[in-house]
Design a protein around this motif. Sequence first.
Motif, PDB file in Angstrom:
ATOM      1  N   VAL A 194    -135.781  10.734 -75.858  1.00 54.10           N
ATOM      2  CA  VAL A 194    -135.286  12.202 -75.538  1.00 54.10           C
ATOM      3  C   VAL A 194    -134.346  11.877 -74.721  1.00 54.10           C
ATOM      4  N   VAL A 195    -133.078  12.197 -74.859  1.00 50.89           N
ATOM      5  CA  VAL A 195    -132.140  11.795 -73.748  1.00 50.89           C
ATOM      6  C   VAL A 195    -131.907  13.373 -72.903  1.00 50.89           C
ATOM      7  N   MET A 196    -132.041  13.415 -71.581  1.00 53.76           N
ATOM      8  CA  MET A 196    -131.619  14.527 -71.154  1.00 53.76           C
ATOM      9  C   MET A 196    -130.511  14.460 -70.033  1.00 53.76           C
ATOM     10  N   ARG A 197    -130.277  15.507 -69.790  1.00 55.21           N
ATOM     11  CA  ARG A 197    -128.933  15.762 -68.946  1.00 55.21           C
ATOM     12  C   ARG A 197    -129.081  16.974 -68.302  1.00 55.21           C
ATOM     13  N   ALA A 198    -129.033  17.307 -66.983  1.00 59.97           N
ATOM     14  CA  ALA A 198    -128.825  18.281 -66.258  1.00 59.97           C
ATOM     15  C   ALA A 198    -129.903  19.395 -66.440  1.00 59.97           C
ATOM     16  N   GLY A 199    -131.032  18.644 -66.608  1.00 63.96           N
ATOM     17  CA  GLY A 199    -132.329  19.470 -66.851  1.00 63.96           C
ATOM     18  C   GLY A 199    -132.583  19.822 -68.242  1.00 63.96           C
ATOM     19  N   GLN A 200    -131.776  19.494 -69.145  1.00 63.10           N
ATOM     20  CA  GLN A 200    -131.923  19.990 -70.510  1.00 63.10           C
ATOM     21  C   GLN A 200    -131.898  18.963 -71.510  1.00 63.10           C
ATOM     22  N   ILE A 201    -132.622  18.993 -72.804  1.00 63.13           N
ATOM     23  CA  ILE A 201    -132.649  17.803 -73.800  1.00 63.13           C
ATOM     24  C   ILE A 201    -131.232  17.913 -74.394  1.00 63.13           C
ATOM     25  N   GLU A 202    -130.580  16.736 -74.271  1.00 61.13           N
ATOM     26  CA  GLU A 202    -129.282  16.575 -75.220  1.00 61.13           C
ATOM     27  C   GLU A 202    -129.430  16.246 -76.367  1.00 61.13           C
ATOM     28  N   GLN A 203    -130.396  15.397 -76.765  1.00 60.45           N
ATOM     29  CA  GLN A 203    -130.663  14.788 -78.008  1.00 60.45           C
ATOM     30  C   GLN A 203    -132.007  14.279 -78.136  1.00 60.45           C
ATOM     31  N   THR A 204    -132.632  14.393 -79.183  1.00 63.30           N
ATOM     32  CA  THR A 204    -133.903  13.684 -79.361  1.00 63.30           C
ATOM     33  C   THR A 204    -133.777  12.990 -80.772  1.00 63.30           C
ATOM     34  N   ASP A 205    -134.297  11.819 -80.937  1.00 65.87           N
ATOM     35  CA  ASP A 205    -134.027  10.946 -82.325  1.00 65.87           C
ATOM     36  C   ASP A 205    -134.715   9.562 -82.168  1.00 65.87           C
ATOM     37  N   THR A 216    -123.304  13.865 -79.031  1.00 65.97           N
ATOM     38  CA  THR A 216    -122.454  14.209 -78.075  1.00 65.97           C
ATOM     39  C   THR A 216    -121.777  12.986 -77.666  1.00 65.97           C
ATOM     40  N   ARG A 217    -120.705  13.141 -76.696  1.00 60.75           N
ATOM     41  CA  ARG A 217    -120.137  12.197 -75.817  1.00 60.75           C
ATOM     42  C   ARG A 217    -120.879  11.558 -74.996  1.00 60.75           C
ATOM     43  N   PHE A 218    -121.831  12.418 -74.270  1.00 66.49           N
ATOM     44  CA  PHE A 218    -122.544  11.969 -73.202  1.00 66.49           C
ATOM     45  C   PHE A 218    -123.593  11.092 -73.796  1.00 66.49           C
ATOM     46  N   VAL A 219    -124.234  11.150 -74.836  1.00 68.21           N
ATOM     47  CA  VAL A 219    -125.358  10.501 -75.409  1.00 68.21           C
ATOM     48  C   VAL A 219    -124.547   9.329 -75.674  1.00 68.21           C
ATOM     49  N   ALA A 220    -123.286   9.189 -76.477  1.00 64.89           N
ATOM     50  CA  ALA A 220    -122.668   8.052 -76.951  1.00 64.89           C
ATOM     51  C   ALA A 220    -122.198   7.126 -75.648  1.00 64.89           C
ATOM     52  N   ASN A 221    -121.861   7.449 -74.619  1.00 70.58           N
ATOM     53  CA  ASN A 221    -121.619   6.788 -73.290  1.00 70.58           C
ATOM     54  C   ASN A 221    -122.898   6.419 -72.480  1.00 70.58           C
TER      55      ASN A 221
END
Length: 332
Positions: A194-205, A216-221
Motif C-alpha cells: 500500500v503506497v500512501m501519500r498525504a494521509g491517503q492511499i495512492e495505490q495498492t497492488d 501515478t507519477r508519485f508512485v513511479a518516482n
Amino acid sequence: MYGPIAAVKDLSLTIRPGEFLTILGPSGSGKTTALMLLAGFVAPNNGDVLIGGKSVAAVPSYRRDQGILFQSYALFPHLTVRRNLEFPLEMRGVKAAERATLVERMLERVHLGDFGCRMPAQLSGGQQQRVALARALIADPPILLLDEPLGALDRNLREQMQSELKSLHKEFGKTTVCVTHDQEEALTLSDRIVVMRAGQIEQTDTPEALYDRPATRFVANFLGEANILEDPGFNVESDTAQPVGTVPMIRPERICVGVSVALGRGDVDRRQSVTGTVDDMIYAGPLRKYHVRVGSSLLTVREHVASGQQIFRPGDEVRLDWLRSDIRFVAT
C-alpha cells in the motif's frame, strides 16, 4: 486527527488472511498512524477497525490478540533474553513448564539457542531484533504488526533479516502488516504493498504490478527510479495510446545504452532510438548508472556491470533505445 490535522483520510483497506502487507510511504504520509490504528494505540475519529469481522475500534491494544515489533525493539533491559520471551506467555497464564518449552523452541528457531541467559545490552543489534521478533511470535498471535522492523540495522544485516522474515512468514503463516519507508524492503517482503501519500492511499497492488505499472507519477518516482518523459524534446512512441491526463514514463533499467549507430531493420518496429550525450557516469558496484542528455531531458540509464562492457564517459555521444512496449503512462 491530531488537532485540526487529519493524519489519515478516507482510509479503506482490507487485509487478506495470511498475507504480508506493507504500508509504504515517505515521512508524514500517514503510514505509521495507519499501523497505530490497527494496533489500538490510536482510536479513529470516525469509521471502524474490524478484525475477523468484529469491531475492535474501542478495544485497547493490550486486549487485542496481536504481536507487535517496534523499530526500537522495546526489550526489557533488566530481563534476560529468556525472560523477555517468557513475559507475554506469563501474561496469558501459560504454565511454567510449557513456557520453558516454548521459549527454548523459539530461541532455536531464531538461531539464539545459546543466548537465553544474556541481557539485551549484551547482544548485537541484529540479535536484539531477533529476540524482539521471537517475543512478538511466541504467543502465536493471528496478527503480526511490524513498525520499521529493520530500520536500525546496517545494510548487510537488513538483507539477512529480510530473508529471515520471509522464512518466518512462510513458516508461521501470520497475517502481517509492516510499515516502512524502505522501498527495497517493501518489494522484497510483501505480497501486496500500500503506497500512501498525504494521509491517503495512492495505490495498492503486488510488488511487481506497482513497480512495472505505477498508476501515478508519485508512485513511479517513490518506488524506484523513473524517467518521466513530459515534454522531453522528442516524440515518445508507444504500443498503446496515451490516456488523457497522463505522461509517459520508462524505468532506467529498460533503456539500453550503446554507441551512436542506427538500429537494425528488424528492430525498427519494436524499439525507439534516440541520440544523446553522457552528462555523468556513476559506478555503484554491480550497477553502472548514466545520466544522458537528450534534447531538453536528462535521462537516467541503469545497467548491470559485466565483463567486456563498453564504458561511456561524460561528453561521449551515445544511442539510447528501448522497447516501445516498456513505455508506461502515469497520472500527473
